[in-house]
Design a protein around this motif. Structure first.
Motif, PDB file in Angstrom:
ATOM      1  N   ASP A 227       0.902  -1.130  -0.079  1.00 41.11           N
ATOM      2  CA  ASP A 227       0.013   0.023   0.134  1.00 41.11           C
ATOM      3  C   ASP A 227       0.881   1.365   0.070  1.00 41.11           C
ATOM      4  O   ASP A 227       2.074   1.166  -0.290  1.00 41.11           O
ATOM      5  CB  ASP A 227      -0.934   0.014   1.307  1.00 41.11           C
ATOM      6  CG  ASP A 227      -0.187  -0.013   2.661  1.00 41.11           C
ATOM      7  OD1 ASP A 227       0.836   0.575   2.540  1.00 41.11           O
ATOM      8  OD2 ASP A 227      -0.975  -0.578   3.784  1.00 41.11           O
ATOM      9  N   ALA A 228       0.328   2.419   0.457  1.00 43.54           N
ATOM     10  CA  ALA A 228       1.109   3.638   0.097  1.00 43.54           C
ATOM     11  C   ALA A 228       2.276   3.633   1.279  1.00 43.54           C
ATOM     12  O   ALA A 228       3.430   4.440   0.706  1.00 43.54           O
ATOM     13  CB  ALA A 228       0.262   4.965   0.445  1.00 43.54           C
ATOM     14  N   THR A 229       2.375   2.936   2.315  1.00 45.62           N
ATOM     15  CA  THR A 229       3.474   2.813   3.164  1.00 45.62           C
ATOM     16  C   THR A 229       4.157   1.398   3.197  1.00 45.62           C
ATOM     17  O   THR A 229       5.091   1.426   4.117  1.00 45.62           O
ATOM     18  CB  THR A 229       3.145   3.466   4.419  1.00 45.62           C
ATOM     19  OG1 THR A 229       1.836   2.548   4.975  1.00 45.62           O
ATOM     20  CG2 THR A 229       2.456   4.916   4.382  1.00 45.62           C
ATOM     21  N   SER A 231       5.695  -2.122   1.620  1.00 40.99           N
ATOM     22  CA  SER A 231       5.995  -2.821   0.214  1.00 40.99           C
ATOM     23  C   SER A 231       6.875  -4.327   0.837  1.00 40.99           C
ATOM     24  O   SER A 231       7.396  -4.190   1.785  1.00 40.99           O
ATOM     25  CB  SER A 231       7.296  -2.205  -0.363  1.00 40.99           C
ATOM     26  OG  SER A 231       7.862  -2.980  -1.386  1.00 40.99           O
ATOM     27  N   SER A 351       4.631  10.605  -1.179  1.00 42.86           N
ATOM     28  CA  SER A 351       3.674  10.104  -0.498  1.00 42.86           C
ATOM     29  C   SER A 351       3.232   8.564  -0.706  1.00 42.86           C
ATOM     30  O   SER A 351       2.558   8.137   0.054  1.00 42.86           O
ATOM     31  CB  SER A 351       2.332  11.039  -0.415  1.00 42.86           C
ATOM     32  OG  SER A 351       2.099  11.110  -1.880  1.00 42.86           O
ATOM     33  N   ASP A 352       3.900   8.059  -1.588  1.00 44.42           N
ATOM     34  CA  ASP A 352       3.423   6.757  -2.016  1.00 44.42           C
ATOM     35  C   ASP A 352       4.764   5.884  -2.148  1.00 44.42           C
ATOM     36  O   ASP A 352       5.324   6.129  -3.293  1.00 44.42           O
ATOM     37  CB  ASP A 352       2.496   6.722  -3.141  1.00 44.42           C
ATOM     38  CG  ASP A 352       1.908   5.199  -3.633  1.00 44.42           C
ATOM     39  OD1 ASP A 352       2.492   4.259  -2.808  1.00 44.42           O
ATOM     40  OD2 ASP A 352       1.221   4.728  -4.462  1.00 44.42           O
ATOM     41  N   GLN A 354       5.108   2.985  -3.305  1.00 44.38           N
ATOM     42  CA  GLN A 354       5.132   2.340  -4.414  1.00 44.38           C
ATOM     43  C   GLN A 354       5.789   3.117  -5.824  1.00 44.38           C
ATOM     44  O   GLN A 354       6.486   2.452  -6.743  1.00 44.38           O
ATOM     45  CB  GLN A 354       3.671   1.727  -5.133  1.00 44.38           C
ATOM     46  CG  GLN A 354       2.898   1.095  -3.992  1.00 44.38           C
ATOM     47  CD  GLN A 354       3.684  -0.297  -3.673  1.00 44.38           C
ATOM     48  OE1 GLN A 354       4.404  -0.805  -4.257  1.00 44.38           O
ATOM     49  NE2 GLN A 354       3.648  -0.610  -2.197  1.00 44.38           N
ATOM     50  N   ALA A 355       5.601   4.546  -5.676  1.00 40.68           N
ATOM     51  CA  ALA A 355       6.343   5.278  -6.635  1.00 40.68           C
ATOM     52  C   ALA A 355       7.645   5.153  -6.738  1.00 40.68           C
ATOM     53  O   ALA A 355       8.493   5.224  -8.128  1.00 40.68           O
ATOM     54  CB  ALA A 355       6.006   6.692  -6.354  1.00 40.68           C
TER      55      ALA A 355
END
Ligand code: 2NL
Length: 368
Positions: A227-229, A231, A351-352, A354-355
């Motif tokens: 999710d955004a925070t 991995s 903020s993500d 995954q970026a």
């Protein structure tokens, strides 16, 4: 070719030496104009064979049709004129060859000429990924404090990833670090993707006598849903300092120095008590919120607290020394572990998480 040279002299109406001159002059003119029209090697060879060819060249024809059957009165004059023509043709054929070769050489030189004034081929210059830049920043800061950078395998044994770090089987600390195990042949020892880079610190202590001051950057793996925070793969730098006289003050000073170098001298820091099996005492380390300057009021990033959790650390648990044949009575030290993805996200306002792994150039280009 229906040249006069194929007919006998009698048929051409030549019955005296005087009449030979215009005949030879005409042939010579024909040769000269043919020769002048030739500009490449293939046509040059045709010219040479047409005139000097042993069997059917013009000069061979003249020898066969004019000279050999000539009357004794004409023969010396035909011979002289033929010799003169032959000398002319041979010299001119050779001169033409040299000219054509020189011209070909010139064309080749012109074609292959390198124009140094042309603009070069510009290769687009690459840059380092923002995570690599962050690794380098961190390494630079610790290298300046006398630390060594050590790297090691991403596939580890449970011993180095857990046991030697004072995390026995069934210890609850394994719960959030449960990871990816390799499918091994029956009976083979277990292998797993490391959950932190600490195994390499254990390996380094096995190999080196104290004092030890190292940082271990690298990829680590945990069974998290993305999710955004979170991995299942992220990046860590762990640090370890072991010596005979290290105290909690050295620990605090080192960490604070690092944070000021990394986030700037305005950053304030604080410790909170925590727990890790491999450190005692253990702390969580916070930095004053870099988004609201630590004020907290109305800040979504620090949820109003003014503080942001940075990483975990502590004084090395003496139990760990037992696994690497270090003397826990003589030695002490500190260790810390930070998530590089998280640090980069905080520093650059990403903020993500995954970026960082999607490699969309529109994102990457924001960090040249
Ligand atoms: C965290 C916390 C930590 C360590 C890592 C360590 C390594 C050895 C001995 C003792 Cl060999 N400690 N590493 C210590 C404290 C915390 O990581 O939150 N990491 C993301």
């Amino acid at each position: 070719m229906n040249f006069s040279s194929t007919k006998p002299l009698s048929e051409l109406g030549v019955d005296s030496p005087e009449k030979l001159a215009p005949l030879f002059a005409e042939i010579r003119e024909r040769f000269d104009s043919e020769s002048a029209a030739i500009h490449n090697e293939a046509r040059w060879k045709e010219l040479r064979d047409a005139w000097l060819g042993r069997k059917s060249g013009v000069l061979a024809d003249i020898t066969a049709n004019w000279l050999k059957p000539a009357t004794p009165a004409l023969k010396p004059a035909v011979g002289a004129a033929l010799n003169e023509l032959r000398a002319h043709v041979e010299a001119a054929v050779e001169a033409r060859r040299a000219e054509i070769a020189a011209a070909a050489e010139q064309t080749a030189l012109a074609r292959e000429r390198v124009d140094f004034s042309l603009p070069g081929i510009q290769k687009p210059g690459g840059t380092h990924h923002i995570l690599r830049q962050t690794f380098r920043d961190i390494e630079r800061i610790f290298l300046a404090m006398g630390y060594h950078v050590v790297e090691g395998p991403e596939i580890e044994t449970p011993y180095y990833n857990f046991e030697a770090l004072n995390i026995p089987e069934f210890h609850p600390a394994r719960d959030n670090m449960d990871t990816f195990y390799m499918a091994m042949p029956k009976g083979a020892p277990q292998k797993l993707l490391r959950t932190h880079t600490s195994p390499m610190q254990i390996r380094t202590m096995e190999q080196r006598k104290p004092p030890v001051r190292i940082i271990v950057p690298g990829k680590v793996y945990r069974r998290d849903n993305p999710d955004a925070t979170h991995s299942f793969m992220f990046h860590q730098v762990e640090g370890l300092a072991v010596d005979e006289d290290l105290t909690f003050r050295d620990f605090k000073g080192t960490i604070e120095y690092f944070v000021h170098e990394f986030f700037g001298s305005d950053a304030r820091t604080r410790f909170r008590p925590s727990f890790f099996p491999f450190t005692e005492p253990s702390v969580e380390f916070d930095v004053s919120c870099i988004f609201c300057g630590g004020k907290g009021t109305g800040c979504g990033k620090c949820k109003g607290s003014g503080w942001i959790e940075l990483f975990g650390a502590g004084m090395v648990n003496p139990a760990v020394y037992g696994f690497v044949n270090y003397d826990p009575k003589k030695l002490n030290g500190f260790a810390f572990g930070m998530g590089i993805d998280r640090l980069a996200m905080l520093k650059y306002g990403i903020s993500d998480i995954q970026a960082l792994f999607q490699n969309d150039v529109r994102f990457l280009r924001q960090f040249p």
